[in-house]
Design an enzyme around this catalytic site. Structure first.
Site, PDB file in Angstrom:
ATOM      1  N   LYS A  46      11.204 -29.667  54.200  1.00  0.00           N
ATOM      2  CA  LYS A  46      11.715 -28.583  53.345  1.00  0.00           C
ATOM      3  C   LYS A  46      10.877 -28.567  52.072  1.00  0.00           C
ATOM      4  CE  LYS A  46      13.923 -27.330  50.268  1.00  0.00           C
ATOM      5  NZ  LYS A  46      13.322 -26.524  49.184  1.00  0.00           N
ATOM      6  N   GLY A 101      19.646 -24.624  48.036  1.00  0.00           N
ATOM      7  CA  GLY A 101      20.820 -25.074  48.784  1.00  0.00           C
ATOM      8  C   GLY A 101      20.484 -25.514  50.208  1.00  0.00           C
ATOM      9  N   GLY A 125      17.992 -27.377  50.941  1.00  0.00           N
ATOM     10  CA  GLY A 125      17.705 -28.808  50.790  1.00  0.00           C
ATOM     11  C   GLY A 125      18.992 -29.611  50.731  1.00  0.00           C
ATOM     12  N   GLU A 140      11.404 -40.451  45.238  1.00  0.00           N
ATOM     13  CA  GLU A 140      10.224 -40.511  44.359  1.00  0.00           C
ATOM     14  C   GLU A 140      10.471 -39.494  43.252  1.00  0.00           C
ATOM     15  OE1 GLU A 140       7.660 -42.533  44.710  1.00  0.00           O
ATOM     16  OE2 GLU A 140       8.302 -43.384  46.608  1.00  0.00           O
ATOM     17  N   CYS A 167       3.521 -36.548  38.244  1.00  0.00           N
ATOM     18  CA  CYS A 167       4.623 -37.443  37.876  1.00  0.00           C
ATOM     19  C   CYS A 167       4.126 -38.745  37.256  1.00  0.00           C
ATOM     20  CB  CYS A 167       5.464 -37.740  39.105  1.00  0.00           C
ATOM     21  SG  CYS A 167       4.470 -38.363  40.461  1.00  0.00           S
ATOM     22  N   GLU A 219      10.958 -35.996  30.527  1.00  0.00           N
ATOM     23  CA  GLU A 219       9.769 -35.552  31.258  1.00  0.00           C
ATOM     24  C   GLU A 219       9.553 -34.067  30.986  1.00  0.00           C
ATOM     25  OE1 GLU A 219       9.895 -35.043  35.571  1.00  0.00           O
ATOM     26  OE2 GLU A 219       8.087 -36.270  35.670  1.00  0.00           O
TER      27      GLU A 219
HETATM   28  P1  NAD Z   1      12.939 -30.337  41.982  1.00  0.00           P
HETATM   29  O1  NAD Z   1      13.743 -31.573  41.923  1.00  0.00           O
HETATM   30  O2  NAD Z   1      13.411 -29.134  41.265  1.00  0.00           O
HETATM   31  O3  NAD Z   1      12.763 -29.864  43.501  1.00  0.00           O
HETATM   32  C1  NAD Z   1      12.188 -30.718  44.491  1.00  0.00           C
HETATM   33  C2  NAD Z   1      12.645 -30.265  45.856  1.00  0.00           C
HETATM   34  O4  NAD Z   1      14.059 -30.468  45.982  1.00  0.00           O
HETATM   35  C3  NAD Z   1      12.413 -28.779  46.156  1.00  0.00           C
HETATM   36  O5  NAD Z   1      12.001 -28.655  47.498  1.00  0.00           O
HETATM   37  C4  NAD Z   1      13.795 -28.185  45.957  1.00  0.00           C
HETATM   38  O6  NAD Z   1      14.019 -26.981  46.678  1.00  0.00           O
HETATM   39  C5  NAD Z   1      14.675 -29.297  46.481  1.00  0.00           C
HETATM   40  N1  NAD Z   1      16.064 -29.282  45.999  1.00  0.00           N
HETATM   41  C6  NAD Z   1      16.562 -28.702  44.876  1.00  0.00           C
HETATM   42  N2  NAD Z   1      17.883 -28.976  44.756  1.00  0.00           N
HETATM   43  C7  NAD Z   1      18.210 -29.754  45.815  1.00  0.00           C
HETATM   44  C8  NAD Z   1      19.408 -30.402  46.225  1.00  0.00           C
HETATM   45  N3  NAD Z   1      20.535 -30.300  45.517  1.00  0.00           N
HETATM   46  N4  NAD Z   1      19.389 -31.148  47.345  1.00  0.00           N
HETATM   47  C9  NAD Z   1      18.245 -31.287  48.049  1.00  0.00           C
HETATM   48  N5  NAD Z   1      17.076 -30.708  47.717  1.00  0.00           N
HETATM   49  C10 NAD Z   1      17.062 -29.955  46.596  1.00  0.00           C
HETATM   50  O7  NAD Z   1      11.472 -30.755  41.516  1.00  0.00           O
HETATM   51  P2  NAD Z   1      10.211 -29.822  41.270  1.00  0.00           P
HETATM   52  O8  NAD Z   1      10.429 -29.044  40.018  1.00  0.00           O
HETATM   53  O9  NAD Z   1       9.873 -29.087  42.527  1.00  0.00           O
HETATM   54  O10 NAD Z   1       9.047 -30.915  41.042  1.00  0.00           O
HETATM   55  C11 NAD Z   1       8.793 -31.524  39.818  1.00  0.00           C
HETATM   56  C12 NAD Z   1       9.445 -32.890  39.760  1.00  0.00           C
HETATM   57  O11 NAD Z   1       8.992 -33.699  40.842  1.00  0.00           O
HETATM   58  C13 NAD Z   1       9.083 -33.662  38.501  1.00  0.00           C
HETATM   59  O12 NAD Z   1      10.230 -34.263  37.973  1.00  0.00           O
HETATM   60  C14 NAD Z   1       8.112 -34.727  39.001  1.00  0.00           C
HETATM   61  O13 NAD Z   1       8.057 -35.885  38.207  1.00  0.00           O
HETATM   62  C15 NAD Z   1       8.650 -35.011  40.355  1.00  0.00           C
HETATM   63  N6  NAD Z   1       7.614 -35.619  41.200  1.00  0.00           N
HETATM   64  C16 NAD Z   1       7.712 -36.954  41.504  1.00  0.00           C
HETATM   65  C17 NAD Z   1       6.724 -37.562  42.277  1.00  0.00           C
HETATM   66  C18 NAD Z   1       6.805 -39.016  42.646  1.00  0.00           C
HETATM   67  O14 NAD Z   1       6.167 -39.394  43.625  1.00  0.00           O
HETATM   68  N7  NAD Z   1       7.532 -39.853  41.919  1.00  0.00           N
HETATM   69  C19 NAD Z   1       5.639 -36.807  42.733  1.00  0.00           C
HETATM   70  C20 NAD Z   1       5.577 -35.462  42.389  1.00  0.00           C
HETATM   71  C21 NAD Z   1       6.575 -34.872  41.629  1.00  0.00           C
END
Ligand code: NAD
Length: 490
Positions: A187, A223, A225, A263, A297, A394
């Site tokens: 997803k 949703g 996800g 992550e 990140c 962040e």
């Molecule tokens: P996000 O948390 O908004 O979304 C990530 C994913 O989760 C998307 O596919 C989204 O549709 C899905 N999602 C949203 N709500 C959900 C829920 N309630 N249940 C399940 N899935 C859901 O993050 P983003 O804005 O897409 O990405 C940026 C973030 O990702 C930053 O905080 C960054 O630090 C983090 N990140 C971490 C790593 C790592 O390896 N630690 C790597 C890259 C990015």
């Protein structure tokens, strides 16, 4: 595939469900070029029924086919996928630059070409892996028994990804999950559906990966996800995204007590010791935070410098940052492209306003350099302490906060005074001293004097609220395994 960007301009990108490339029951949603704000085209919008079918297909492929038990077939398929991705890497490159605003120079490294090679690393690891281990004979409670340990796939994996490193993160999940014998429902983030759909199309058209083993459900709806995480047919959730969403994922997974590995975000520190080459270290920190407009990140977004040389450090970092081109990601010289969306740009700007409200000085940058595109000029913030919001939260943009420290112990204290613990860096002339500081910082990865940890064999992940578990490396592979022991009379 001919140019995907051209092809999907007229016809929406498809879902991959049970081996078939399909439209979504939720219609379509648009994907936007963040460098121009133009609509690139659209992608299939999966609804709950599409998701239900994708999970059902993954479940059947795991339970009813030989995939989970045929390691040789899996590694052959993984190598085939790597080959298909390599063959189409220029189309994927064009797509990634257009959709994710990734500077093209980075697609020759960690944004595309390197992660494709990581698939081969996981295939090699699986080929040599001890799937069965003899634990020998023992006589617990007087019963002589031969014990054998089996490493088995966890089952159906939900792979949920963000937009910032669309291929790196997708392959860091697909590689180990498939090599270990799982099936996957992927997803992707709503901002980058084409990057994931392209991988789905290649799997369907150019590999022997059986139907249902990989399913790709693009959707505008977060949703989807949440439903995926809560579904009883899913055995393991491999999530990359923000810490806030990670919390929801963990809570939702608790209902069915499935394994989650997370992550999440970071607020990593770059510590400059008082014997370091201050100008070089500050210039490097300024450069790093500009790559992909700070949307990484693991980037070090807090620069910790000796108090006595604070002004000198600010000057060196500002000089380096002011030289960075912020512009067209398709230009090979660009390292700082656009932010992914207007929302993300607004978020960065609002953090800069907060920094000023809290008494900080925006030493350089922070403006909008172009009339079109979600750009923010890389910004340096000085004059605040680690208590300021811009030092604790962040931002996910090209913003570096310079903080003063009073020696090694204080630098370690400040570096660790964060809810996050993802990565970091230490600079110092004495390697033993720099190593000693690195040893005390509570993060999953650390770079000393510019060395690079990023590699397929290196486990990556966070302490504290930066996550649970590790991605990549042997540890990352084993996240996708269950352990079974069978005892027989001996
Ligand atoms: P996000 O948390 O908004 O979304 C990530 C994913 O989760 C998307 O596919 C989204 O549709 C899905 N999602 C949203 N709500 C959900 C829920 N309630 N249940 C399940 N899935 C859901 O993050 P983003 O804005 O897409 O990405 C940026 C973030 O990702 C930053 O905080 C960054 O630090 C983090 N990140 C971490 C790593 C790592 O390896 N630690 C790597 C890259 C990015």
């Amino acid at each position: 595939m001919s140019s995907l960007v051209a092809c999907w301009r007229d016809e929406p990108a498809k879902l991959l469900i049970d081996g078939a490339l399909r439209s979504g029951r939720g219609g379509e949603f648009t994907t936007v070029n963040p460098a121009t704000e133009e609509v690139l085209g659209s992608a299939a919008n999966a609804d709950g029924t599409d998701l239900d079918e994708a999970i059902g297909a993954a479940r059947r492929a795991f339970d009813e086919t030989g995939w989970a038990r045929d390691a040789a077939r899996r590694t052959r398929c993984l190598r085939q996928l790597g080959e298909a991705l390599r063959t189409h890497s220029d189309e994927l490159r064009e797509l990634t630059v257009a959709e994710a605003g990734v500077p093209v120079a980075l697609t020759h490294g960690p944004q595309l070409d390197i992660p494709i090679e990581h698939l081969t690393w996981f295939a090699d690891l699986a080929d040599g892996y001890a799937w069965r281990r003899d634990l020998g004979v023992a006589a617990p409670m007087g019963v002589r028994s031969r014990r054998t340990l089996f490493a088995e796939p966890a089952g159906v994996v939900a792979g949920i990804t963000p937009w910032n490193f669309p291929h790196q993160i997708t392959f860091a999940k697909l590689g180990p999950a498939l090599a270990a014998g799982n099936t996957v429902v992927l997803k992707p983030a709503p901002e980058t559906p084409w990057c994931a759909a392209a991988v789905g199309a290649l799997i369907a058209e150019e590999t022997d990966i059986p139907p249902g083993v990989v399913n790709v459900v693009t959707s505008a709806d977060h949703g989807i996800g949440a439903r995926l995480v809560a579904d009883t047919r899913v055995d393991l959730v491999s999530f990359t995204g923000s810490t806030a969403t990670g919390r929801s994922v963990m809570a939702a997974a608790a209902g069915t007590l499935k394994k989650v590995f997370l992550e999440l975000g970071g607020k990593s520190a770059c510590v400059v010791l008082d014997d370091a080459d201050l100008a070089a270290a500050c210039a490097m920190a300024a450069f790093m935070v500009c790559t992909h407009a700070g949307q990484g990140c693991a980037l070090t977004t807090r620069l910790l410098v000796p108090r006595a040389r604070y002004d000198e450090a600010v000057e060196a970092a500002a000089a380096a940052m002011s030289r960075i081109r912020c512009g067209d990601p398709a230009d090979r010289r660009t390292i700082c492209g656009p932010l992914i969306s207007a929302r993300q740009r607004d978020r960065v700007e609002s953090y800069l306003a907060t920094a000023a409200d809290e008494g900080g000085k925006i030493v350089c940058g922070g403006g909008r350099p172009h009339a079109k595109g979600f750009y923010v000029e890389p910004a340096l913030v000085a004059g605040l302490t680690n208590e300021a919001r811009v030092a604790r939260e962040e931002i996910f943009g090209p913003v570096l906060v310079v903080l003063a420290h009073d020696g090694d112990d204080d630098a370690v204290r400040i570096a660790n005074d964060s809810p996050y613990g993802l990565s970091g860096a230490v600079h110092g002339a004495d390697p033993d001293r720099a190593r000693a500081v690195a040893a005390r910082i509570r993060t999953g990865t650390l770079s000393v004097n510019g060395a690079v940890w990023y590699s397929a064999d290196v486990p990556f992940g966070g302490y504290k609220q930066s996550g649970i578990g590790r991605e990549m490396g042997v540890a990352g592979f084993e996240e996708y395994l269950e352990t079974k022991v069978v005892a027989e009379p001996a």
